[in-house]
Design a protein around this motif. Structure first.
Motif, short mmCIF file in Angstrom:
data_model
loop_
_atom_site.label_atom_id
_atom_site.label_comp_id
_atom_site.label_asym_id
_atom_site.label_seq_id
_atom_site.Cartn_x
_atom_site.Cartn_y
_atom_site.Cartn_z
N ALA A 79 12.02 10.05 -11.74
CA ALA A 79 11.66 8.65 -9.82
C ALA A 79 12.59 9.01 -8.68
O ALA A 79 13.83 9.50 -8.48
CB ALA A 79 12.79 8.10 -11.29
N VAL A 80 12.00 7.21 -8.36
CA VAL A 80 11.67 7.22 -6.76
C VAL A 80 12.22 6.32 -6.65
O VAL A 80 11.69 5.55 -7.12
CB VAL A 80 11.03 8.07 -5.72
CG1 VAL A 80 11.33 9.27 -5.76
CG2 VAL A 80 10.11 7.49 -6.02
N CYS A 81 13.20 5.91 -5.63
CA CYS A 81 13.62 4.68 -5.76
C CYS A 81 12.75 4.84 -3.92
O CYS A 81 13.44 5.11 -3.67
CB CYS A 81 14.57 2.87 -5.95
SG CYS A 81 15.44 3.96 -5.71
N ASP A 82 12.82 3.54 -3.23
CA ASP A 82 12.08 3.12 -1.89
C ASP A 82 12.41 1.36 -1.63
O ASP A 82 11.37 1.08 -2.03
CB ASP A 82 11.22 3.64 -1.55
CG ASP A 82 11.42 4.62 -0.08
OD1 ASP A 82 11.50 5.75 0.03
OD2 ASP A 82 11.36 3.99 0.97
N ALA A 83 12.40 1.22 -0.10
CA ALA A 83 12.96 0.24 0.19
C ALA A 83 11.32 -0.15 1.22
O ALA A 83 10.91 -1.66 0.92
CB ALA A 83 13.61 -0.31 1.55
N ASP A 84 10.61 0.71 1.02
CA ASP A 84 8.90 0.73 1.51
C ASP A 84 8.35 0.94 0.76
O ASP A 84 7.92 1.72 0.35
CB ASP A 84 8.72 1.86 2.67
CG ASP A 84 7.91 1.23 3.76
OD1 ASP A 84 7.17 1.03 3.40
OD2 ASP A 84 7.86 2.46 4.11
N PRO A 85 7.43 -0.90 0.42
CA PRO A 85 6.91 -0.32 -0.58
C PRO A 85 4.97 0.04 -0.39
O PRO A 85 4.44 0.99 -1.12
CB PRO A 85 5.98 -2.70 -0.72
CG PRO A 85 7.16 -2.53 0.32
CD PRO A 85 7.93 -1.63 1.12
N ASP A 86 5.27 0.43 1.47
CA ASP A 86 4.09 1.43 1.68
C ASP A 86 4.84 2.75 1.22
O ASP A 86 3.73 3.32 0.84
CB ASP A 86 3.20 1.05 2.79
CG ASP A 86 3.24 0.06 3.31
OD1 ASP A 86 2.56 -0.81 2.26
OD2 ASP A 86 3.21 -0.73 4.63
N ALA A 87 5.46 3.41 1.39
CA ALA A 87 5.50 3.97 0.85
C ALA A 87 5.36 5.12 -0.30
O ALA A 87 5.14 5.95 -0.95
CB ALA A 87 7.15 4.96 1.13
#
Length: 254
Positions: free
Chosen positions: A30-38
């Motif tokens: 599972a990953v989270c990221d602040a960049d929606p495109d990424a």
């Protein structure tokens, strides 16, 4: 179905390399990221993984993402508190307070929110590995980068403390200190530092290489491989350590 692995800022850069290293083992990632495109790009490449948009400095974002993940997994084996930002470059008297706060929040507060959740689940299950991404800036002084150095030194302190708190529960905690990592993020750092120092990007790049014994930068894959080793049976007694993956940094001073 494999280990359960969470990586913050996991949709691009170092985080994505870590995620893909574990995905190649058949682990649940599972990953989270602040960049929606990424996040969208990561999801397209790895549809079986869990990916969500979350800002690690937002308690609301993290609570929402982590609560959903906990409902799916009911536990976690490896947590990589990887999210960070380089922050501003400049002499201390020129730095903007808002920029300072954003740098501290992403690197330190984000690690805290991630580790607070991980500690609760791992204590309940009696095992786990937490890695926090610090930097060689967390073990050296770093002229013109005071916010980043302060934040990454704080990550080392958090690592040492949590290793002591959580060790009796079978949980290992280590800090990873990358050197200069090839990629777009470091190119942006070079531009900011060069502007602050009044020199060319190539001169700044050469200065980094000069300060490393092996005269080289590292790759995101180097970092991913090191964390993969820590998560293996071969690394099962390594805790409380500050592991530099950097070709041996001698100095960050100009």
């Amino acid at each position: 179905m494999g280990r359960r692995i969470l990586i913050t800022a996991g949709a691009a850069g170092i985080g994505r390399a870590i995620a893909e290293r574990f995905i190649s083992d058949g682990d649940q990632v599972a990953v989270c990221d602040a960049d929606p495109d990424a996040v969208a790009d990561f999801t397209a490449a790895h549809p079986d993984a869990i990916a969500g948009v979350a800002d690690v400095t937002s308690e609301t974002d993290m609570d929402t993402f982590l609560s959903d993940l906990e409902a799916r997994w009911d536990g976690v084996d490896v947590v990589c508190a990887n999210a960070g930002t380089g922050g501003p470059a400049g002499s201390v008297e020129t730095l903007d307070y808002d920029d300072w706060q954003r740098c501290i929040a992403t690197n330190v507060h984000g690690s805290f929110l991630t580790c607070r959740w991980a500690a609760r689940l791992m204590k309940a299950q009696g095992h786990g590995l937490i890695t926090m991404t610090s930097s060689t800036a967390g073990i050296f002084g770093y002229p013109l980068r005071a916010p980043y150095a302060a934040a990454k030194w704080a990550v080392i302190g958090m690592t040492k403390t949590l290793a002591m708190e959580l060790g009796p529960h079978g949980i290992r905690v280590n800090a990873i200190c990358p050197g200069a990592v090839e990629g777009p993020r470091m190119e942006r750092v070079l531009e900011r530092e060069s502007a602050a120092a009044g020199r060319s990007v190539e001169a700044t790049r050469a200065q980094y290489v000069k300060g490393v014994s092996m005269k080289t930068w590292v790759t995101a894959q180097d970092i991913a491989n090191s964390i993969h080793f820590l998560a293996s049976d071969a690394g099962n007694k390594i805790s409380g350590q500050v592991l530099s993956i950097d070709g041996h940094t001698e100095t960050l001073a100009p």
